[in-house]
Design a protein around this motif. Structure first.
Motif, PDB file in Angstrom:
ATOM      1  N   ARG A  51       0.844  -1.166   0.002  1.00 37.45           N
ATOM      2  CA  ARG A  51      -0.138  -0.084   0.138  1.00 37.45           C
ATOM      3  C   ARG A  51       0.835   1.067  -0.069  1.00 37.45           C
ATOM      4  O   ARG A  51       0.656   2.343  -0.626  1.00 37.45           O
ATOM      5  N   SER A  52       1.961   1.151   0.798  1.00 35.85           N
ATOM      6  CA  SER A  52       2.652   2.594   1.205  1.00 35.85           C
ATOM      7  C   SER A  52       3.807   2.824   0.054  1.00 35.85           C
ATOM      8  O   SER A  52       4.233   3.941  -0.222  1.00 35.85           O
ATOM      9  N   LEU A  53       4.317   1.622  -0.498  1.00 37.90           N
ATOM     10  CA  LEU A  53       5.545   1.994  -1.565  1.00 37.90           C
ATOM     11  C   LEU A  53       5.157   2.605  -2.881  1.00 37.90           C
ATOM     12  O   LEU A  53       4.190   2.107  -3.260  1.00 37.90           O
ATOM     13  N   ARG A  54       5.767   3.733  -3.014  1.00 42.97           N
ATOM     14  CA  ARG A  54       5.713   4.366  -4.447  1.00 42.97           C
ATOM     15  C   ARG A  54       6.611   4.079  -5.364  1.00 42.97           C
ATOM     16  O   ARG A  54       7.957   3.813  -4.923  1.00 42.97           O
ATOM     17  N   PRO A  55       6.495   3.848  -6.506  1.00 38.26           N
ATOM     18  CA  PRO A  55       7.377   3.405  -7.785  1.00 38.26           C
ATOM     19  C   PRO A  55       8.531   4.423  -7.724  1.00 38.26           C
ATOM     20  O   PRO A  55       9.534   4.086  -8.036  1.00 38.26           O
ATOM     21  N   GLU A  56       8.192   5.668  -7.396  1.00 37.24           N
ATOM     22  CA  GLU A  56       9.280   6.790  -7.656  1.00 37.24           C
ATOM     23  C   GLU A  56      10.538   6.701  -6.414  1.00 37.24           C
ATOM     24  O   GLU A  56      11.451   7.166  -6.568  1.00 37.24           O
ATOM     25  N   GLU A  57       9.884   5.897  -5.553  1.00 32.21           N
ATOM     26  CA  GLU A  57      10.936   5.479  -4.485  1.00 32.21           C
ATOM     27  C   GLU A  57      11.896   4.435  -4.854  1.00 32.21           C
ATOM     28  O   GLU A  57      13.014   4.397  -4.202  1.00 32.21           O
ATOM     29  N   VAL A  58      11.807   3.691  -5.630  1.00 28.03           N
ATOM     30  CA  VAL A  58      12.248   2.608  -6.229  1.00 28.03           C
ATOM     31  C   VAL A  58      13.113   2.575  -7.126  1.00 28.03           C
ATOM     32  O   VAL A  58      13.166   3.338  -8.220  1.00 28.03           O
ATOM     33  N   ARG A  59      14.735   2.103  -7.103  1.00 23.86           N
ATOM     34  CA  ARG A  59      15.442   2.074  -8.008  1.00 23.86           C
ATOM     35  C   ARG A  59      15.896   0.577  -8.229  1.00 23.86           C
ATOM     36  O   ARG A  59      16.713  -0.051  -7.626  1.00 23.86           O
ATOM     37  N   GLY A  60      15.024  -0.092  -9.647  1.00 22.46           N
ATOM     38  CA  GLY A  60      15.194  -1.370  -9.593  1.00 22.46           C
ATOM     39  C   GLY A  60      13.810  -1.925  -9.540  1.00 22.46           C
ATOM     40  O   GLY A  60      12.834  -1.180 -10.109  1.00 22.46           O
ATOM     41  N   ARG A  61      13.470  -3.227  -8.956  1.00 22.89           N
ATOM     42  CA  ARG A  61      12.232  -3.695  -9.126  1.00 22.89           C
ATOM     43  C   ARG A  61      12.051  -4.558  -7.564  1.00 22.89           C
ATOM     44  O   ARG A  61      12.994  -5.059  -6.987  1.00 22.89           O
ATOM     45  N   VAL A  62      10.878  -4.442  -6.907  1.00 26.64           N
ATOM     46  CA  VAL A  62      10.401  -5.281  -5.817  1.00 26.64           C
ATOM     47  C   VAL A  62       9.215  -5.927  -6.314  1.00 26.64           C
ATOM     48  O   VAL A  62       8.206  -5.365  -6.942  1.00 26.64           O
ATOM     49  N   ILE A  63       9.300  -7.301  -6.163  1.00 24.38           N
ATOM     50  CA  ILE A  63       7.901  -8.251  -6.231  1.00 24.38           C
ATOM     51  C   ILE A  63       7.711  -8.651  -4.849  1.00 24.38           C
ATOM     52  O   ILE A  63       8.513  -9.283  -4.040  1.00 24.38           O
ATOM     53  N   LEU A  64       6.214  -8.273  -4.526  1.00 26.64           N
ATOM     54  CA  LEU A  64       5.807  -8.842  -3.288  1.00 26.64           C
ATOM     55  C   LEU A  64       4.759  -9.977  -3.446  1.00 26.64           C
ATOM     56  O   LEU A  64       3.868  -9.773  -4.357  1.00 26.64           O
ATOM     57  N   LEU A  65       4.634 -11.026  -2.667  1.00 32.56           N
ATOM     58  CA  LEU A  65       3.754 -12.023  -2.662  1.00 32.56           C
ATOM     59  C   LEU A  65       3.236 -12.118  -1.226  1.00 32.56           C
ATOM     60  O   LEU A  65       3.977 -12.750  -0.413  1.00 32.56           O
ATOM     61  N   PRO A  66       2.350 -11.433  -0.878  1.00 32.67           N
ATOM     62  CA  PRO A  66       2.015 -10.948   0.585  1.00 32.67           C
ATOM     63  C   PRO A  66       1.263 -12.339   1.038  1.00 32.67           C
ATOM     64  O   PRO A  66       1.168 -12.279   2.572  1.00 32.67           O
ATOM     65  N   ALA A  67       0.606 -13.167   0.178  1.00 27.22           N
ATOM     66  CA  ALA A  67      -0.043 -14.244   0.788  1.00 27.22           C
ATOM     67  C   ALA A  67       0.207 -15.338  -0.420  1.00 27.22           C
ATOM     68  O   ALA A  67      -0.816 -15.745  -1.167  1.00 27.22           O
TER      69      ALA A  67
END
Length: 332
Positions: A73-89
């Motif tokens: 919910r909180s992470l914004r693309p402009e904060e990221v340098r690269g890629r984050v993949i999330l599988l919360p469930a």
């Protein structure tokens, strides 16, 4: 091995923030072409490393699930340098049911890796994570807790590795996560786990144990939320240095062998001698096992076989023969 039948309903190589589903085939009596949907979030911006964060490997472990939902919910693309993949469930059917094992095929998802595209539901999903997601990654962390059966001191957990460079990089990642304890573990049946699968691919990877007892503990949740962002900072995906928790630097510890476990020899009700986090001594009483089927017999006393910190205790009262009721850690 054949390719995966799982379909990602988003672009793993795309930019920005995407919230989607993995569509996993699940044929039923009433739906031959049925599928099970597993939530996935991808955030990408520019060039940089890829970090895969997973939770809900076991459905009754809640700190990681809530921490990754918060991050999604909180992470914004402009904060990221690269890629984050999330599988919360990640093992969604088990998460929806609040169970460790799959309500579909009865499997422990974390003992299904590297998976099988022609296998049961858990095996098919494990094969997709192993064959489609892990090859994209520079770092991976799988967030666990003790579930309904165990209670464990909050820890980042890595396996004991033969490669000294990989061991050093793993410990550095664990230090960055910043749990009160960094634990190097020789665990029961580690080979088919997601952590071992990542290690086989040369990925710097961690697991964790962040409480347990089938509940969501506020302090452990705070550790997990901070730790997830710390891993992204350590990887260079987020700016800044990892935050140090209020308890200071992580204490490096190890469970070096099965002699640091206490196992129940028979079925019964476990009465522990000490609370979680106690310093214990080899030969001291660990607790007593009560046998309801033999009311005239004395409880069976069990003792610790190692000296150290009581890192993990049985939370559920009823145990079966072969269940661990205590695990001792010592300083690394």
């Amino acid at each position: 091995m054949a390719g995966s039948p799982v379909v990602a309903e988003l672009d793993l190589g795309g930019s920005g923030k995407q919230v989607g589903r993995l569509r996993v085939p699940l044929s039923r009596d009433d739906s031959g072409w049925g599928t099970q949907l597993v939530p996935i979030v991808v955030l990408a911006n520019g060039s940089g490393p890829t970090v895969l964060l997973t939770a809900g490997n076991h459905g009754d472990e809640y700190e990681g699930q809530v921490a990754l939902l918060d991050l999604a919910r909180s992470l914004r693309p402009e904060e990221v340098r690269g890629r984050v993949i999330l599988l919360p469930a990640m093992h969604y059917p088990a998460c929806a049911a609040g169970k460790r094992l799959s309500p579909i095929d009865g499997r422990d998802f974390n003992r299904c890796f590297p998976g099988d595209p022609f296998g049961s539901f858990a095996q098919v999903l494990a094969h997709y994570v192993d064959s489609a997601l892990l090859p994209l990654c520079d770092m991976q962390m799988d967030l666990h807790s003790g579930g309904t059966g165990m209670d464990i001191l909050p820890s980042a957990v890595g396996h004991a590795l033969d490669d000294p460079d990989m061991m050093t990089r793993t410990l550095a990642m664990a230090d960055a996560f910043g749990a009160p304890i960094t634990l190097v573990l020789r665990e029961v049946n580690a080979g088919p786990t997601l952590l071992a699968s990542a290690e086989r691919r040369g990925i710097v990877a961690l697991s964790s144990e962040l409480g347990g007892g089938g509940r969501l503990h506020p302090e452990n949740l705070a550790i997990t939320k901070r730790g997830a962002r710390n891993v992204l900072r350590h990887a260079g995906v987020l700016e800044g240095a990892p935050e140090v928790g209020p308890y200071g630097p992580s204490r490096r510890m190890t469970v070096p062998d099965m002699g640091h476990y206490v196992f129940a020899p028979v079925d019964g009700i476990w009465e522990a001698a000490d609370p979680l986090g106690t310093d214990v001594t080899a030969g001291a009483p660990a607790g007593r096992l009560h046998r309801t089927e033999d009311p005239g017999a004395d409880p069976i006393p069990l003792t610790y076989a190692a000296t150290g910190l009581l890192w993990c205790v049985r939370f559920a009262g009823r145990v079966k023969a072969g269940d661990p009721v205590a695990v001792i850690a010592r300083d690394l």
